[in-house]
Design a protein around this motif. Structure first.
Motif, short mmCIF file in Angstrom:
data_model
loop_
_atom_site.label_atom_id
_atom_site.label_comp_id
_atom_site.label_asym_id
_atom_site.label_seq_id
_atom_site.Cartn_x
_atom_site.Cartn_y
_atom_site.Cartn_z
N SER A 1 6.11 35.57 3.83
CA SER A 1 6.31 36.60 4.85
C SER A 1 5.40 37.79 4.58
O SER A 1 5.01 38.03 3.43
CB SER A 1 7.76 37.08 4.86
N ARG A 2 5.08 38.52 5.65
CA ARG A 2 4.29 39.74 5.47
C ARG A 2 5.17 40.89 5.01
O ARG A 2 4.69 41.97 4.72
CB ARG A 2 3.56 40.12 6.76
N THR A 3 6.49 40.65 4.94
CA THR A 3 7.40 41.70 4.47
C THR A 3 8.31 41.14 3.38
O THR A 3 7.93 40.19 2.68
CB THR A 3 8.19 42.29 5.66
N ALA A 4 9.51 41.70 3.22
CA ALA A 4 10.33 41.43 2.04
C ALA A 4 11.29 40.27 2.21
O ALA A 4 11.47 39.73 3.30
CB ALA A 4 11.12 42.70 1.69
N ALA A 5 11.91 39.89 1.11
CA ALA A 5 13.03 38.95 1.11
C ALA A 5 14.25 39.68 0.57
O ALA A 5 14.15 40.56 -0.28
CB ALA A 5 12.72 37.74 0.22
N THR A 6 15.43 39.32 1.08
CA THR A 6 16.66 39.96 0.61
C THR A 6 17.11 39.32 -0.71
O THR A 6 16.69 38.21 -1.07
CB THR A 6 17.79 39.83 1.63
#
Length: 260
Positions: A204-209
């Protein structure tokens, strides 16, 4: 002045064997793919032929599906619903405990970080709805062996993932040769969709929880976040992503961290 258009939301009711599942907010594009993907992700189908009929009725805002008689849709749909986090609110019938019962991923195919970074950038350049509105999510499946890239977009990040999974299910693609990329945050329901199909790598271009990372470790899935430029974070330590960028002579050293 910003001349970008506004993202569109399309409320649509999904009915399976006469039972109303929920009303979903979707982008009115690739709705058949979404239906295949959502039903697969929720365990209502295993293969495309489990669907006998599928009709998208835009006039009434409904998707009506008939499944094979031996599939107990009523039992599944009477389970507790879990509403997904984020845009384009969705619903899943799988809890964290349910997802832990999925098959663990055994695929050990390796990918270079430079390849994932390159493809994430290519994915962004080939997302027309995002480029038009600035307010859409996308999901992409990659096949390094054939060079194929399939991109689907939606107002909801989980809807976009369902669309690419639906494409893969209806085209009988093998998860062992595929990587899943997304523009959205990887939460537990996003990870569960990837795990159900069998992706070994999710980027992903952003985060993981935190919950998604815990599930990924348990199910043996590699999760890579913040794929941007020459930056990436691997949240798991499965050894499938090879950092070939840090020691290269091209550009600055990336911020590649492994979170244990």
């Amino acid at each position: 002045m910003n001349n970008k258009g506004c993202p569109e939301e399309y409320p649509i009711t999904l009915k399976v064997n006469g039972y109303e599942v929920a009303v979903f907010q979707l982008t009115n594009q690739d709705l058949e793919d979404w239906t295949y993907g959502y039903l697969f992700s929720e365990g209502l189908i295993e293969i495309a032929s489990d669907i006998v009929t599928l009709k998208v009725d835009e006039e009434y805002g409904e998707i009506r599906v008939e499944l094979k008689n031996d599939i107990d849709a009523e039992k599944m749909l009477n389970k507790k619903k879990h509403y997904t986090a984020g845009c384009g609110r969705g619903v899943t019938f799988f809890s964290m405990t349910d997802v832990k019962s999925f098959n663990k991923i055994s695929n050990d195919k390796k990918y270079k970080l430079s390849y994932l970074l390159k493809k994430q950038a290519e994915f962004a350049r080939n997302s027309p709805l995002y480029l038009e509105t600035g307010g859409m999510h996308g999901a992409c499946i990659l096949d390094e062996e054939t060079g194929a890239m399939v991109i689907k977009e939606d107002i909801g990040r989980h809807n976009a993932v369902d669309k690419v999974i639906g494409y893969a299910v209806s085209n009988q693609l093998n998860p062992d040769s595929l990587v899943l990329l997304t523009t959205g945050r990887i939460s537990y329901e996003m990870l569960s969709k990837a795990a159900k199909f069998g992706f070994a790598i999710v980027g992903s271009r952003t985060a993981a929880t935190k919950q998604a990372v815990q599930l990924a470790k348990y199910l043996n899935i590699e999760v890579v976040g913040y794929l941007r430029g020459k930056m990436a974070i691997t949240y798991t330590t499965k050894g499938r992503v090879i950092d070939d960028v840090s020691n290269s002579s091209v550009g600055a050293k990336p911020n590649l961290m492994v979170l244990s």
